[in-house]
Design an enzyme around this catalytic site. Structure first.
Site, PDB file in Angstrom:
ATOM      1  N   SER A 157     -85.208 -14.549 -14.113  1.00  0.00           N
ATOM      2  CA  SER A 157     -86.325 -15.002 -13.848  1.00  0.00           C
ATOM      3  C   SER A 157     -86.145 -15.096 -15.376  1.00  0.00           C
ATOM      4  CB  SER A 157     -86.834 -14.121 -13.742  1.00  0.00           C
ATOM      5  OG  SER A 157     -87.551 -13.554 -14.499  1.00  0.00           O
ATOM      6  N   TYR A 170     -89.769  -5.535 -12.714  1.00  0.00           N
ATOM      7  CA  TYR A 170     -89.479  -6.629 -12.061  1.00  0.00           C
ATOM      8  C   TYR A 170     -88.864  -7.035 -13.001  1.00  0.00           C
ATOM      9  CZ  TYR A 170     -89.348 -11.667 -10.461  1.00  0.00           C
ATOM     10  OH  TYR A 170     -89.212 -12.498 -10.265  1.00  0.00           O
TER      11      TYR A 170
HETATM   12  N1  LIG Z   1     -92.386 -17.741  -7.579  1.00  0.00           N
HETATM   13  C1  LIG Z   1     -91.804 -17.557  -9.049  1.00  0.00           C
HETATM   14  O1  LIG Z   1     -91.828 -18.470  -9.849  1.00  0.00           O
HETATM   15  C2  LIG Z   1     -90.730 -17.259  -9.707  1.00  0.00           C
HETATM   16  C3  LIG Z   1     -90.005 -17.101 -10.276  1.00  0.00           C
HETATM   17  C4  LIG Z   1     -88.949 -16.841 -11.107  1.00  0.00           C
HETATM   18  C5  LIG Z   1     -87.879 -16.186 -10.542  1.00  0.00           C
HETATM   19  N2  LIG Z   1     -88.194 -16.201  -9.116  1.00  0.00           N
HETATM   20  C6  LIG Z   1     -87.193 -15.520  -7.687  1.00  0.00           C
HETATM   21  O2  LIG Z   1     -87.333 -16.651  -7.029  1.00  0.00           O
HETATM   22  C7  LIG Z   1     -86.510 -16.034  -6.071  1.00  0.00           C
HETATM   23  C8  LIG Z   1     -87.886 -15.928  -4.585  1.00  0.00           C
HETATM   24  O3  LIG Z   1     -88.585 -16.238  -5.055  1.00  0.00           O
HETATM   25  P1  LIG Z   1     -90.467 -17.015  -3.991  1.00  0.00           P
HETATM   26  O4  LIG Z   1     -91.369 -17.488  -5.132  1.00  0.00           O
HETATM   27  O5  LIG Z   1     -89.597 -18.006  -2.792  1.00  0.00           O
HETATM   28  O6  LIG Z   1     -90.913 -16.007  -3.248  1.00  0.00           O
HETATM   29  P2  LIG Z   1     -90.839 -15.967  -1.584  1.00  0.00           P
HETATM   30  O7  LIG Z   1     -91.158 -16.860  -1.421  1.00  0.00           O
HETATM   31  O8  LIG Z   1     -91.669 -14.281  -1.696  1.00  0.00           O
HETATM   32  O9  LIG Z   1     -89.834 -15.733  -0.981  1.00  0.00           O
HETATM   33  C9  LIG Z   1     -88.951 -14.558  -1.094  1.00  0.00           C
HETATM   34  C10 LIG Z   1     -88.151 -14.220   0.549  1.00  0.00           C
HETATM   35  O10 LIG Z   1     -87.344 -13.000   0.270  1.00  0.00           O
HETATM   36  C11 LIG Z   1     -87.626 -12.128   2.042  1.00  0.00           C
HETATM   37  N3  LIG Z   1     -87.444 -10.889   1.290  1.00  0.00           N
HETATM   38  C12 LIG Z   1     -88.038  -9.874   1.079  1.00  0.00           C
HETATM   39  N4  LIG Z   1     -86.981  -9.049   1.681  1.00  0.00           N
HETATM   40  C13 LIG Z   1     -86.180  -8.901   2.104  1.00  0.00           C
HETATM   41  C14 LIG Z   1     -85.283  -8.551   2.596  1.00  0.00           C
HETATM   42  N5  LIG Z   1     -85.008  -6.520   2.527  1.00  0.00           N
HETATM   43  N6  LIG Z   1     -84.438  -8.901   2.590  1.00  0.00           N
HETATM   44  C15 LIG Z   1     -84.171 -10.492   3.454  1.00  0.00           C
HETATM   45  N7  LIG Z   1     -85.736 -11.088   2.548  1.00  0.00           N
HETATM   46  C16 LIG Z   1     -86.270 -10.465   1.900  1.00  0.00           C
HETATM   47  C17 LIG Z   1     -89.266 -12.518   1.609  1.00  0.00           C
HETATM   48  O11 LIG Z   1     -89.929 -12.417   3.283  1.00  0.00           O
HETATM   49  P3  LIG Z   1     -91.033 -12.045   3.567  1.00  0.00           P
HETATM   50  O12 LIG Z   1     -91.860 -12.619   3.510  1.00  0.00           O
HETATM   51  O13 LIG Z   1     -90.321 -11.273   4.677  1.00  0.00           O
HETATM   52  O14 LIG Z   1     -91.367 -11.151   2.680  1.00  0.00           O
HETATM   53  C18 LIG Z   1     -89.110 -14.008   1.150  1.00  0.00           C
HETATM   54  O15 LIG Z   1     -89.282 -14.600   2.683  1.00  0.00           O
HETATM   55  C19 LIG Z   1     -86.706 -14.349  -6.664  1.00  0.00           C
HETATM   56  O16 LIG Z   1     -85.794 -13.530  -6.576  1.00  0.00           O
HETATM   57  C20 LIG Z   1     -87.775 -14.401  -7.270  1.00  0.00           C
HETATM   58  O17 LIG Z   1     -88.396 -13.525  -8.063  1.00  0.00           O
HETATM   59  C21 LIG Z   1     -88.693 -16.436  -8.474  1.00  0.00           C
END
Ligand SMILES: NC(=O)c1ccc[n+]([C@@H]2O[C@H](COP(=O)([O-])OP(=O)(O)OC[C@H]3O[C@@H](n4cnc5c(N)ncnc54)[C@H](OP(=O)(O)O)[C@@H]3O)[C@@H](O)[C@H]2O)c1
Length: 277
Positions: A157, A170
């Site tokens: 991130s 985080y």
């Molecule tokens: N969105 C942003 O602006 C942003 C920016 C920088 C970095 N990121 C990073 O990018 C990655 C994806 O983020 P996103 O925005 O796509 O979030 P998201 O839509 O919440 O996707 C994360 C996925 O991981 C799953 N997950 C959570 N805990 C888990 C576990 N113990 N085992 C297996 N799967 C699990 C979640 O399932 P549930 O729905 O059941 O929780 C969800 O399907 C993350 O690492 C996030 O920190 C995001």
């Protein structure tokens, strides 16, 4: 190398790539793109309900994709998933660690000081982001070590370059992911094979469930002061769209980046480059 030869290196045809958090917003976008690019895709997540919609979205490519239950914090569940994935696709060539996230309880605010943040919430965020990346690398990276070839892409991130206010666990966990990416890149290349590469992307701000409560007012949908400040500090003046990640993802997973390992690429509209002045 002429242009045609160069373009031909952006190719994942026939490679099997595991995407953890594969039903999430960013993981799902990456999984669909990987199928489009010719890869076999193992969507791994703890809740597979949204997987059906993703498979439908993949259209004809869905024959090269399958969803597998797996908890990135549970080694046994990851090993079972690995067994099922190799049974289905024969081998594992790549891993995208897209499971991760933050939670409101680990976030400071007007009524919650840093000193009062519950340790279980802080630990949850550390575990999911850092261990949720390390453990899949242990399980799926082992296949790459045995084969002597493979590619891992972690999701860090912009917090990694300079921590954002309010989200201490985080920020620190993602800094850990970036550091671990460099460590594992060196370890894999020196100990197993220079053909195993480990890199990360560092997305800026993409409106998803993990940050919506911080960036937009849940009642009005308007930007919060924090959301507005982010836009003001992003030279490109917008939030990211999931497809903004794809060019870098294809580059880092494909032979086009054959001599690149241990890097963390910001995809943030210039946020991490801007001093604010
Ligand atoms: N969105 C942003 O602006 C942003 C920016 C920088 C970095 N990121 C990073 O990018 C990655 C994806 O983020 P996103 O925005 O796509 O979030 P998201 O839509 O919440 O996707 C994360 C996925 O991981 C799953 N997950 C959570 N805990 C888990 C576990 N113990 N085992 C297996 N799967 C699990 C979640 O399932 P549930 O729905 O059941 O929780 C969800 O399907 C993350 O690492 C996030 O920190 C995001």
């Amino acid at each position: 190398m002429n242009l045609e030869e160069l373009i031909s290196t952006y190719n994942l045809t026939g490679r099997t790539i595991v995407v953890t958090g594969g039903t999430g917003i960013l993981g799902g976008e990456i999984a669909c793109a990987l199928v489009d690019w010719g890869a076999n895709v193992a969507i791994l997540d703890r809740n597979l309900e949204p997987a059906q919609a993703l498979l439908e979205r993949m259209g004809a490519g869905a024959g090269r994709a399958a969803a597998f239950h797996g908890d990135v914090l549970d080694l046994d569940s990851l090993r079972q998933a690995a067994e099922a994935i190799t049974e289905r696709f024969g081998r594992i060539d790549g891993l995208v660690n897209a499971a991760g996230g933050n939670k409101p309880q680990a976030t400071t605010g007007p009524d919650v000081s840093f000193f009062d943040l519950p340790s279980d919430a802080l630990r949850w965020v550390f575990d999911l982001n850092l261990f949720g990346t390390v453990l899949p690398c242990q399980v799926f990276g082992k296949f790459m070590a045995q084969q002597g070839v493979g590619v891992i892409l972690n999701i860090s991130s912009v917090n990694t370059f300079r921590p954002l206010t309010r989200i201490p666990a985080y920020s620190a966990a993602k800094a850990g992911v970036s550091n671990f990416t460099q460590w594992l890149a060196v370890h894999m290349a020196q100990k197993y094979s220079p053909q195993i590469r480990v890199n990360a992307i560092a997305p800026g701000f993409f409106l998803t469930s993990q940050n919506e409560y911080l960036l937009t007012d849940t009642q009005t949908g308007k930007l919060t002061a924090r959301g507005q400040s982010i836009i003001e500090h992003t030279p490109m003046s917008r939030f990211g769209k999931p497809e903004d990640l794809l060019g870098a993802v294809l580059w880092l997973l494909s032979p086009a980046s054959a001599f690149v390992t241990g890097v963390v690429v910001p995809i943030d509209g210039g946020f991490s480059a801007y001093s604010g002045v």
